[in-house]
Scaffold this motif. Structure first.
Motif: not given
Length: 261
Positions: A161-170, A204-212, A228-229
Motif C-alpha cells: 500500500c505504501q509503495s502504491v501511494m508513493a507511485n500509483p501508476t498503472l 489503487r483507483r482511490q489512491v489515484q483519485l486522491a493524488t490527482s 504520471s499515472m
C-alpha cells in the motif's frame, strides 16, 4: 525516517502552541500521537497523513484536524512549508472528535499563519485570533477524499500500500507489487479483500483519485497527471469523471475558484 519534535505540551494552561517547520520531499515522519489536538496545515507542498485506518492526501488548500490521542504519520510528497497548531484538550473539545480534512479558505489560511508568526506581546490580540480561528475551523467545509489503510500486523500488505501511494501508476502491475512485497498475488488479493473490503484495482483507483485531486488543486495539468499515472489523457478523464461525477479540468477550476463540486 524521522519523528517531528513538537513544542512543549506540558502546560495545558497555554491556549495554543504554534509550530513552523520545513520538511524535504521524501521525508517520512513515523506514527506518533499527542495529548493535545493538532491542526496540520502546509502553506505549500503536498503530504499524505496516515491515521490508523485511512490515509489522507493533503494539498495546501486543505488542513487535517487530529483530535488528541490519534496516532498519525506523515509522508512528504513535495517540499513542505508546515504551519501547525497544537490545542490543549479543553480547547480541542470544541472541535470534531474524529479526524477531519478541512477546506482552508483565505481567512482561515491567514489566521493560521498569523497565529504561528505572532508573539506573546499582546495576549488579548492572540486570544481574539484564536477565538476567530476556532470559529473558522468549526464552519470549514469537510472533505471526503480519504483512502482506507490496512490495520494488520502483516507488513507485506502495508508495504504494498505504501509503495502504491508513493507511485500509483498503472505501469506497475499487481504482480510486480506482490513480488516486491515478498508475497504471492493470491495471498495479497485475499488480504486486500479481508482487510480493506475491496480488490487491489479499486483501492489503487482511490489512491489515484486522491493524488490527482491534490495535484489538480496545485495547478498540475490534466495531461501531466494522466501520464504520471499511466493513462492517456482521455482515459484518465473518463475514469475521474466516472468516479467523482465531474471532469478533472472542471474539478481543478472549481477548487481554484472556491466553488463547491
Amino acid at each position: 525516517m524521522a519523528l517531528a519534535t513538537p513544542p512543549d505540551l506540558s502546560d495545558s494552561a497555554v491556549p495554543v502552541q504554534p509550530l513552523a517547520r520545513t520538511y524535504p520531499r521524501g521525508l517520512y515522519i513515523e506514527p506518533h500521537q499527542h495529548e493535545w489536538g493538532q491542526l496540520l496545515y502546509a502553506v505549500s507542498g503536498v503530504m499524505w497523513v496516515d491515521t490508523p485506518n485511512e490515509a489522507l492526501a493533503v494539498p495546501p488548500q486543505r488542513a487535517v484536524w487530529l483530535p488528541p490521542g490519534v496516532p498519525h504519520g506523515i509522508r512528504v510528497v513535495s517540499d513542505l512549508q508546515m504551519r501547525n497548531l497544537y490545542l490543549p484538550q479543553a480547547t480541542a473539545s470544541t472541535l470534531d472528535s474524529t479526524v477531519q480534512v478541512l477546506e482552508v479558505g483565505r481567512l482561515l489560511r491567514e489566521l493560521i499563519i498569523t497565529l504561528v508568526e505572532q508573539t506573546d506581546e499582546q495576549p488579548a490580540y492572540s486570544e481574539a485570533l484564536l477565538s476567530l480561528t476556532l470559529l473558522e475551523l468549526q464552519r470549514a467545509r469537510r472533505t471526503v477524499m480519504k483512502v482506507p489503510m490496512p490495520d494488520t500486523p502483516d507488513r507485506r500488505l502495508l508495504n504494498l500500500c505504501q509503495s502504491v501511494m508513493a507511485n500509483p501508476t498503472l505501469d506497475i502491475a499487481f504482480e510486480q507489487h506482490a513480488e516486491n512485497a515478498g508475497a504471492s498475488v493470491r495471498t495479497l488479493a485475499r488480504l486486500f479483500q479481508g482487510e480493506l473490503g475491496m480488490g487491489f484495482a479499486q483501492w489503487r483507483r482511490q489512491v489515484q483519485l486522491a493524488t490527482s485531486a491534490a495535484e489538480l488543486i496545485q495547478g498540475v495539468s490534466v495531461s501531466q497527471i494522466a501520464r504520471s499515472m499511466g493513462y492517456s489523457p482521455s482515459s484518465f478523464s473518463d475514469m475521474f469523471r466516472r468516479e467523482l461525477g465531474v471532469s478533472p479540468s472542471l474539478y481543478g477550476q472549481g477548487q481554484a475558484s472556491g466553488a463547491v463540486l
